[in-house]
Design a protein around this motif. Structure first.
Motif, PDB file in Angstrom:
ATOM      1  N   GLN A 120      71.486  40.934 -43.033  1.00 12.61           N
ATOM      2  CA  GLN A 120      70.134  40.868 -43.315  1.00 12.61           C
ATOM      3  C   GLN A 120      69.320  41.358 -42.139  1.00 12.61           C
ATOM      4  N   LEU A 121      69.687  40.789 -40.994  1.00 12.45           N
ATOM      5  CA  LEU A 121      69.254  40.989 -39.646  1.00 12.45           C
ATOM      6  C   LEU A 121      69.293  42.582 -39.429  1.00 12.45           C
ATOM      7  N   THR A 122      70.528  43.079 -39.809  1.00  8.64           N
ATOM      8  CA  THR A 122      70.808  44.549 -39.497  1.00  8.64           C
ATOM      9  C   THR A 122      70.061  45.489 -40.365  1.00  8.64           C
ATOM     10  N   ALA A 123      69.669  45.035 -41.572  1.00 15.35           N
ATOM     11  CA  ALA A 123      69.107  45.621 -42.549  1.00 15.35           C
ATOM     12  C   ALA A 123      67.439  45.950 -42.189  1.00 15.35           C
ATOM     13  N   LYS A 124      67.032  44.780 -41.382  1.00 14.20           N
ATOM     14  CA  LYS A 124      65.778  44.643 -40.943  1.00 14.20           C
ATOM     15  C   LYS A 124      65.476  45.451 -39.850  1.00 14.20           C
ATOM     16  N   ASP A 125      66.303  45.008 -38.814  1.00 11.77           N
ATOM     17  CA  ASP A 125      66.196  45.727 -37.209  1.00 11.77           C
ATOM     18  C   ASP A 125      67.623  45.772 -36.781  1.00 11.77           C
TER      19      ASP A 125
END
Length: 231
Positions: A120-125
């Protein structure tokens, strides 16, 4: 979802507080020590004031240059690490994702949850997540060379002006004790304010600032008495 107020953290001050305290402390200690050393060598009051003023200007420029070079080097290192992470994300995203998940596992998450958080964090930034969690960098503590240089120089001038003003106003007969006593008072106030702003123990902050200031003034005054000539 209920509104969550942003919390106030003292680390928000860390960028300018270090530079301000360092500059003001160095301004008081170095200028007071210089004044006491020259006065102890039996120099005239005008010579003491000239030496103090020269020390103020030279010290302010030295602080600005030193902080700018030092913090610029730190900033360059940070940017180089960020650029490396950006390249690794572009060429080997799967490995970087696994690396991020492993970090969260080490912090206490189970493997499945760590993988979900990393995704999820990779998808966001992705770069922001790696910069923060792998490199330990954030906007709060990131280096700002120009800010550090300006704050250090200005705080040095303010700090150095205090003992210089006392040397100018005090009768020559009491110049040495007046500068020494008031400089110690200024250091006590500075140490207390810095500790309060940073959330540290006030007494501890006062003692560590005052100790080194007294030591510097005593040693410099001793040098002036030892040589007994104006410098």
């Amino acid at each position: 979802m209920a509104n969550i107020q942003a919390e106030y953290h003292r680390t928000q001050h860390i960028g300018w507080l270090r530079a301000a305290v360092l500059g003001a402390n160095d301004g008081i200690v170095s200028t007071a020590s210089l004044i006491l050393g020259v006065a102890a060598a039996n120099a005239t009051q005008s010579a003491v004031l000239v030496a103090g003023a020269a020390g103020l200007v030279a010290g302010a420029m030295s602080m600005a240059a030193g902080e700018y070079v030092s913090v610029s080097s730190q900033s360059d290192t940070e940017q180089a690490d960020i650029a490396r992470e950006r390249r690794e994300l572009a060429t080997d995203g799967a490995h970087e994702l696994a690396e991020l998940a492993a970090i969260y596992v080490q912090r206490g998450l189970d493997t499945e949850l760590a993988q979900q958080v990393a995704l999820q964090l990779t998808a966001k930034d992705a770069l922001g997540a790696h910069t923060r969690d792998e490199l330990g960098l954030s906007e709060t503590v990131s280096a700002n060379p120009l800010q550090a240089a300006l704050v250090s120089a200005l705080s040095f001038v303010v700090g150095a002006s205090l003992p210089l003003l006392i040397a100018w106003l005090a009768p020559y007969a009491v110049l040495t004790p007046a500068v020494a006593a008031t400089s110690l008072l200024f250091l006590v106030i500075l140490g207390g304010l810095a500790a309060y702003t940073g959330g540290a123990g006030i007494v501890k902050g006062i003692l560590r600032v005052a100790f080194w200031g007294v030591l510097a003034m005593a040693l410099t005054s001793g040098v002036g008495r030892l040589f007994g000539v104006a410098v």
